[in-house]
Each structure stands twice: as C-alpha cells, then as structure tokens.
Scaffold this motif. Structure first.
Motif, PDB file in Angstrom:
ATOM      1  N   LYS A 112       0.876  -1.170   0.000  1.00 15.21           N
ATOM      2  CA  LYS A 112       0.000   0.000   0.000  1.00 15.21           C
ATOM      3  C   LYS A 112       0.914   1.221   0.000  1.00 15.21           C
ATOM      4  O   LYS A 112       1.776   1.360   0.865  1.00 15.21           O
ATOM      5  CB  LYS A 112      -0.926   0.002   1.214  1.00 15.21           C
ATOM      6  N   LEU A 113       0.738   2.060  -0.985  1.00 13.28           N
ATOM      7  CA  LEU A 113       1.580   3.243  -1.147  1.00 13.28           C
ATOM      8  C   LEU A 113       0.824   4.477  -0.668  1.00 13.28           C
ATOM      9  O   LEU A 113      -0.329   4.386  -0.256  1.00 13.28           O
ATOM     10  CB  LEU A 113       1.973   3.382  -2.620  1.00 13.28           C
ATOM     11  N   ASP A 114       1.452   5.614  -0.763  1.00 12.23           N
ATOM     12  CA  ASP A 114       0.763   6.851  -0.406  1.00 12.23           C
ATOM     13  C   ASP A 114      -0.176   7.288  -1.529  1.00 12.23           C
ATOM     14  O   ASP A 114      -0.190   6.689  -2.611  1.00 12.23           O
ATOM     15  CB  ASP A 114       1.771   7.952  -0.079  1.00 12.23           C
ATOM     16  N   ALA A 115      -0.961   8.299  -1.288  1.00 14.66           N
ATOM     17  CA  ALA A 115      -1.868   8.894  -2.279  1.00 14.66           C
ATOM     18  C   ALA A 115      -2.884   7.888  -2.820  1.00 14.66           C
ATOM     19  O   ALA A 115      -3.239   7.928  -3.984  1.00 14.66           O
ATOM     20  CB  ALA A 115      -1.082   9.552  -3.416  1.00 14.66           C
ATOM     21  N   ARG A 116      -3.314   6.937  -1.959  1.00 16.62           N
ATOM     22  CA  ARG A 116      -4.352   5.956  -2.310  1.00 16.62           C
ATOM     23  C   ARG A 116      -3.929   5.042  -3.469  1.00 16.62           C
ATOM     24  O   ARG A 116      -4.743   4.633  -4.285  1.00 16.62           O
ATOM     25  CB  ARG A 116      -5.677   6.644  -2.591  1.00 16.62           C
ATOM     26  N   ARG A 117      -2.669   4.740  -3.518  1.00 15.00           N
ATOM     27  CA  ARG A 117      -2.138   3.861  -4.562  1.00 15.00           C
ATOM     28  C   ARG A 117      -1.688   2.538  -3.953  1.00 15.00           C
ATOM     29  O   ARG A 117      -1.253   2.487  -2.805  1.00 15.00           O
ATOM     30  CB  ARG A 117      -0.966   4.520  -5.280  1.00 15.00           C
ATOM     31  N   VAL A 118      -1.760   1.481  -4.774  1.00 11.70           N
ATOM     32  CA  VAL A 118      -1.270   0.166  -4.357  1.00 11.70           C
ATOM     33  C   VAL A 118      -0.367  -0.399  -5.444  1.00 11.70           C
ATOM     34  O   VAL A 118      -0.535  -0.108  -6.628  1.00 11.70           O
ATOM     35  CB  VAL A 118      -2.421  -0.834  -4.075  1.00 11.70           C
ATOM     36  N   ALA A 119       0.593  -1.207  -5.003  1.00 12.40           N
ATOM     37  CA  ALA A 119       1.459  -1.937  -5.923  1.00 12.40           C
ATOM     38  C   ALA A 119       0.891  -3.345  -6.069  1.00 12.40           C
ATOM     39  O   ALA A 119       0.469  -3.960  -5.087  1.00 12.40           O
ATOM     40  CB  ALA A 119       2.886  -1.997  -5.388  1.00 12.40           C
ATOM     41  N   VAL A 120       0.866  -3.832  -7.301  1.00 12.13           N
ATOM     42  CA  VAL A 120       0.329  -5.155  -7.609  1.00 12.13           C
ATOM     43  C   VAL A 120       1.355  -5.908  -8.444  1.00 12.13           C
ATOM     44  O   VAL A 120       1.982  -5.339  -9.336  1.00 12.13           O
ATOM     45  CB  VAL A 120      -0.994  -5.042  -8.396  1.00 12.13           C
ATOM     46  N   GLU A 121       1.516  -7.184  -8.137  1.00 11.56           N
ATOM     47  CA  GLU A 121       2.349  -8.059  -8.965  1.00 11.56           C
ATOM     48  C   GLU A 121       1.439  -9.060  -9.656  1.00 11.56           C
ATOM     49  O   GLU A 121       0.519  -9.602  -9.046  1.00 11.56           O
ATOM     50  CB  GLU A 121       3.390  -8.793  -8.123  1.00 11.56           C
TER      51      GLU A 121
END
Length: 142
Positions: A112-121
């Motif tokens: 879970k990143l900042d600014a309501r962003r997520v990393a997905v693989e």
C-alpha cells in the motif's frame, strides 16, 4: 470512469480475481492489424520455425495487454493504472488448432503506497511456462 475499489478496503496480500484468456491465431491477426506489427513470426508457422521458434508466437505487447485486463477489470477503470511494466520471459506459442493457447493471469497487492495507490504483482503463465516476469503495476484506488 473512476476506480471502484476502495483503498481502505484493500490489504497487502489481497488477491485479484484470476482470469484465463484464450488466444487463437485470429486474435494475432486482429492485433497485427490494430498495432501495425505484421512480423511474420506472429502468423507464419514456417518462418517462425525457421528462426528457431516452436511455432507462431503471440506478440509480446498483446500478451502484456491481455494480462493488464486483470488489473483493469479489478479496479474498474483503465485510467487507474498509473504504472505498468513487465519483462518478457517466454513466448506464448499459439498452435493452429481449435484450442490455440491460453494465458492464465493472477495478481496480488504487494504494497500500500501513499496517495491511495497500491502496488500489484501479476503472474502470467501459458501452459507450464511463466511468460511474464517482473510484471508489476501501480494502481490509483478510490
């Protein structure tokens, strides 16, 4: 269109719905017309085999685009894909038969990143082969 998945409802480890994409030679012809990539290895079996391939192969960018559908269908908005990259590890071999090939794609939230962003693989396989490596995306969630 805005993302329908809420950042607050997603945790690291959340799995995206897996999807299998059938790939026929006709899909490659359509993609060639749309992209302008008429390289003969994507439609001519004789030439593909003459350069050491097992058969006609799907375009790498076609494979990448099909895999990204797991992202866009989950998040509900293609514009929510902020970043997306892959490494092509094996080709998707598309035989000239009624079955063709299949591309199985799954995904998981890894951060879970900042600014309501997520990393997905993403994991993408065709048969026993992993066809995309380092398939990672950043998605902007609602």
């Amino acid at each position: 269109m805005t993302a329908t998945v809420s950042y607050d409802d997603v945790e690291v480890g959340t799995e995206l719905p897996s999807k299998t994409f059938p790939i026929q030679r006709s899909n490659l012809v359509q993609y060639a017309g749309a992209s302008g990539d008429f390289n003969v290895i994507h439609w001519n079996e004789r030439v593909a085999k003459s350069v050491g391939l097992p058969n006609v192969i799907a375009h790498g960018m076609f494979t990448m685009a099909e895999a990204s559908r797991v992202l866009t269908e989950w998040v509900g908005d293609p514009g929510a894909v902020v970043d997306y990259g892959v490494r092509f590890t094996k080709p998707v071999v598309v035989p000239d038969d009624d079955a063709g090939a299949s591309l199985e794609v799954s995904g998981k939230v890894t951060e879970k990143l900042d600014a309501r962003r997520v990393a997905v693989e993403l994991t993408a396989r065709s048969g026993d082969d992993k066809v995309l490596g380092r398939a990672k995306a950043v998605l902007q969630l609602a």
